[in-house]
Design an enzyme around this catalytic site. Structure first.
Site, PDB file in Angstrom:
ATOM      1  N   ASP A 106      -7.706  -6.630 -13.944  1.00 45.12           N
ATOM      2  CA  ASP A 106      -8.498  -5.398 -13.934  1.00 45.12           C
ATOM      3  C   ASP A 106      -7.946  -4.483 -15.034  1.00 45.12           C
ATOM      4  OD1 ASP A 106     -10.068  -3.262 -13.177  1.00 45.12           O
ATOM      5  OD2 ASP A 106      -9.085  -2.899 -11.279  1.00 45.12           O
ATOM      6  N   VAL A 157     -15.366  -6.811  -6.513  1.00 47.28           N
ATOM      7  CA  VAL A 157     -15.873  -8.110  -6.060  1.00 47.28           C
ATOM      8  C   VAL A 157     -14.954  -8.727  -4.996  1.00 47.28           C
ATOM      9  CG1 VAL A 157     -17.140  -8.647  -8.188  1.00 47.28           C
ATOM     10  CG2 VAL A 157     -14.728  -9.297  -8.006  1.00 47.28           C
TER      11      VAL A 157
HETATM   12  P1  5GP Z   1      -4.688  -4.636 -12.262  1.00 52.54           P
HETATM   13  O1  5GP Z   1      -3.216  -4.426 -12.134  1.00 52.54           O
HETATM   14  O2  5GP Z   1      -5.086  -5.605 -13.353  1.00 52.54           O
HETATM   15  O3  5GP Z   1      -5.434  -3.322 -12.383  1.00 52.54           O
HETATM   16  O4  5GP Z   1      -5.189  -5.201 -10.875  1.00 52.54           O
HETATM   17  C1  5GP Z   1      -4.956  -6.485 -10.513  1.00 52.54           C
HETATM   18  C2  5GP Z   1      -5.110  -6.681  -9.033  1.00 52.54           C
HETATM   19  O5  5GP Z   1      -6.001  -5.717  -8.443  1.00 52.54           O
HETATM   20  C3  5GP Z   1      -5.732  -8.013  -8.751  1.00 52.54           C
HETATM   21  O6  5GP Z   1      -4.770  -9.032  -8.694  1.00 52.54           O
HETATM   22  C4  5GP Z   1      -6.429  -7.761  -7.432  1.00 52.54           C
HETATM   23  O7  5GP Z   1      -5.525  -7.931  -6.377  1.00 52.54           O
HETATM   24  C5  5GP Z   1      -6.833  -6.317  -7.491  1.00 52.54           C
HETATM   25  N1  5GP Z   1      -8.236  -6.144  -7.918  1.00 52.54           N
HETATM   26  C6  5GP Z   1      -8.692  -5.667  -9.090  1.00 52.54           C
HETATM   27  N2  5GP Z   1     -10.027  -5.661  -9.135  1.00 52.54           N
HETATM   28  C7  5GP Z   1     -10.450  -6.179  -7.954  1.00 52.54           C
HETATM   29  C8  5GP Z   1     -11.740  -6.462  -7.410  1.00 52.54           C
HETATM   30  O8  5GP Z   1     -12.809  -6.240  -7.996  1.00 52.54           O
HETATM   31  N3  5GP Z   1     -11.748  -7.021  -6.162  1.00 52.54           N
HETATM   32  C9  5GP Z   1     -10.616  -7.282  -5.452  1.00 52.54           C
HETATM   33  N4  5GP Z   1     -10.770  -7.837  -4.265  1.00 52.54           N
HETATM   34  N5  5GP Z   1      -9.384  -7.027  -5.936  1.00 52.54           N
HETATM   35  C10 5GP Z   1      -9.307  -6.483  -7.180  1.00 52.54           C
END
Ligand code: 5GP
Length: 179
Positions: A106, A157
């Protein structure tokens, strides 16, 4: 398409299971080619990566190892501020070819943190294979992200390993939040 209810939220179909398995198969084949003769270690980030990892390694026929680490950075559908600790990282990654397997990238904050921990052990190479990537949400480019299943919009999602408050990981297809 019928909406589905997960907990208190409504979701609709976003990526069908057949599309996910076809794309996973192609990624596995690509890894077979790129890592032939190198015995990489695939490290899945739990919990979300468990289904994608299973699908991916079933398509791989080169020698490889499979391992998992765990951390979390989300509660409900909101991003929490801090990334937590990496648990379960093996101590013997020196000179290994590491493939980090993620369900979704994300903002990239979680991944950057894990990468820092992995590089401490002086691996020979590090690549990231993520089922999903939200390019509009990524705060800075991460050159290690070499394998991506699907680039998606900045929506929430669930399914195929991804959860909403612990629910929905078992769904084969991926669904997007509507309300
Ligand atoms: P980041 O550190 O890249 O912002 O977030 C990574 C983590 O956020 C992912 O491993 C996941 O656990 C959670 N995450 C980010 N976007 C989503 C999403 O659309 N759905 C879900 N279920 N988890 C998300």
């Amino acid at each position: 398409m019928y909406p589905i209810q997960i907990g208190d939220k409504t979701f609709e179909l976003y990526l069908e299971k057949e599309m996910i398995s076809k794309r996973t198969r192609l990624l596995g084949i690509q890894l077979n080619v790129d890592y032939e003769g190198r015995c990489p270690i695939l490290i899945g980030v739990l919990n979300g990566s468990f289904l994608f990892m299973a699908g991916l390694v079933k398509e791989m026929d080169i020698a490889c190892e499979v391992s998992f680490i765990r951390l979390s950075s989300y509660e409900g559908t909101e991003r929490s501020d801090s990334v937590k600790k990496v648990l379960g990282l093996q101590e013997n990654l020196k000179d290994r070819d590491v493939i980090l397997v993620e369900d979704i990238v994300d903002t990239g904050a979680t991944l950057r943190y894990i990468l820092k921990e992995v590089y401490r052990q002086e691996p020979a190479s590090v690549a990231v294979c993520s089922l999903l990537l939200k390019p509009d949400s990524l705060t800075e480019e991460i050159s290690e992200i070499k394998y991506v299943g699907f680039e998606i919009a900045n929506d929430f999602v669930v399914g195929h390993g991804l959860d909403y408050n612990g629910l929905g990981r078992n769904l084969n297809s991926i669904y997007v939040l509507t309300s």
